[in-house]
Scaffold this motif. Structure first.
Motif, short mmCIF file in Angstrom:
data_model
loop_
_atom_site.label_atom_id
_atom_site.label_comp_id
_atom_site.label_asym_id
_atom_site.label_seq_id
_atom_site.Cartn_x
_atom_site.Cartn_y
_atom_site.Cartn_z
N ALA A 1 0.83 -1.21 0.00
CA ALA A 1 0.00 0.00 0.00
C ALA A 1 0.87 1.25 0.00
CB ALA A 1 -0.95 0.00 1.20
N ASN A 2 2.00 1.23 0.68
CA ASN A 2 2.91 2.37 0.67
C ASN A 2 3.41 2.64 -0.75
OD1 ASN A 2 2.78 2.83 3.40
ND2 ASN A 2 4.73 1.86 3.87
N ILE A 3 3.77 1.58 -1.45
CA ILE A 3 4.30 1.74 -2.80
C ILE A 3 3.21 2.24 -3.74
CG2 ILE A 3 5.47 0.59 -4.71
CD1 ILE A 3 6.41 -1.47 -2.50
N CYS A 4 2.05 1.60 -3.71
CA CYS A 4 0.94 2.02 -4.57
C CYS A 4 0.50 3.44 -4.24
CB CYS A 4 -0.23 1.05 -4.45
SG CYS A 4 0.10 -0.53 -5.28
N GLY A 5 0.53 3.81 -2.98
CA GLY A 5 0.18 5.16 -2.57
C GLY A 5 1.10 6.20 -3.18
N PHE A 6 2.34 5.86 -3.33
CA PHE A 6 3.31 6.75 -3.95
C PHE A 6 2.91 7.07 -5.39
CE2 PHE A 6 7.33 7.43 -6.29
CZ PHE A 6 7.82 8.52 -5.59
N PHE A 7 2.21 6.14 -6.05
CA PHE A 7 1.77 6.32 -7.43
C PHE A 7 0.29 6.70 -7.52
CE2 PHE A 7 5.40 3.39 -7.64
CZ PHE A 7 6.25 4.16 -8.43
N GLY B 1 -2.27 5.37 -5.86
CA GLY B 1 -3.20 4.27 -5.60
C GLY B 1 -3.41 4.08 -4.11
N GLY B 2 -3.87 2.90 -3.76
CA GLY B 2 -4.11 2.61 -2.36
C GLY B 2 -4.44 1.15 -2.15
N GLY B 3 -4.86 0.87 -0.96
CA GLY B 3 -5.18 -0.50 -0.58
C GLY B 3 -4.78 -0.71 0.86
N HIS B 4 -4.31 -1.88 1.15
CA HIS B 4 -3.80 -2.14 2.49
C HIS B 4 -2.47 -2.87 2.39
CE1 HIS B 4 -5.20 -6.37 2.36
NE2 HIS B 4 -6.29 -5.88 1.79
N ARG B 5 -1.87 -3.12 3.52
CA ARG B 5 -0.51 -3.64 3.61
C ARG B 5 -0.23 -4.84 2.71
NH1 ARG B 5 2.74 -2.21 7.17
NH2 ARG B 5 4.66 -3.31 7.53
N LEU B 6 -1.20 -5.75 2.59
CA LEU B 6 -0.98 -6.99 1.85
C LEU B 6 -1.55 -7.00 0.44
CD1 LEU B 6 -1.62 -9.58 4.70
CD2 LEU B 6 0.57 -8.67 3.91
N ALA B 7 -2.40 -6.02 0.09
CA ALA B 7 -3.00 -5.98 -1.24
C ALA B 7 -3.32 -4.53 -1.60
CB ALA B 7 -4.27 -6.81 -1.29
N ALA B 8 -2.82 -4.10 -2.75
CA ALA B 8 -3.03 -2.71 -3.15
C ALA B 8 -2.95 -2.60 -4.67
CB ALA B 8 -1.98 -1.81 -2.50
N GLY B 9 -3.36 -1.44 -5.18
CA GLY B 9 -3.31 -1.21 -6.61
C GLY B 9 -3.10 0.25 -6.92
#
Length: 74
Positions: free
Chosen positions: A32-38, A40-48
């Motif tokens: 989620a941290n990585i996707c948030g940088f781009f 996106g969002g999600g949670h710790r184990l699954a994000a987009g």
């Protein structure tokens, strides 16, 4: 697949945007941290996220961020 920490799928949409779907199998990597940088969002184990294409450039950019996160948390 025990050594696998995270998996990422990149899908190129008709409009040229790249859909990123990321999964982590442990709390060691927060996708989620990585996707948030781009944006996106999600949670710790699954994000987009959605990224600008082309797919090779988006994948390289995302995988570099993922590698940095893995190294940071190791």
């Amino acid at each position: 697949i025990d050594p696998v920490i995270a998996a990422v799928i990149f899908e190129e949409k008709k409009n040229g945007l790249i859909r990123v779907s990321a999964r982590s199998k442990s709390n060691a990597v927060n996708v989620a941290n990585i996707c948030g940088f781009f944006g996106g969002g999600g949670h710790r184990l699954a994000a987009g996220a959605t990224m600008e294409g082309p797919i090779t450039s988006a994948a390289k950019t995302y995988l570099t961020a993922l590698q940095n996160e893995v190294q940071r948390t190791a």
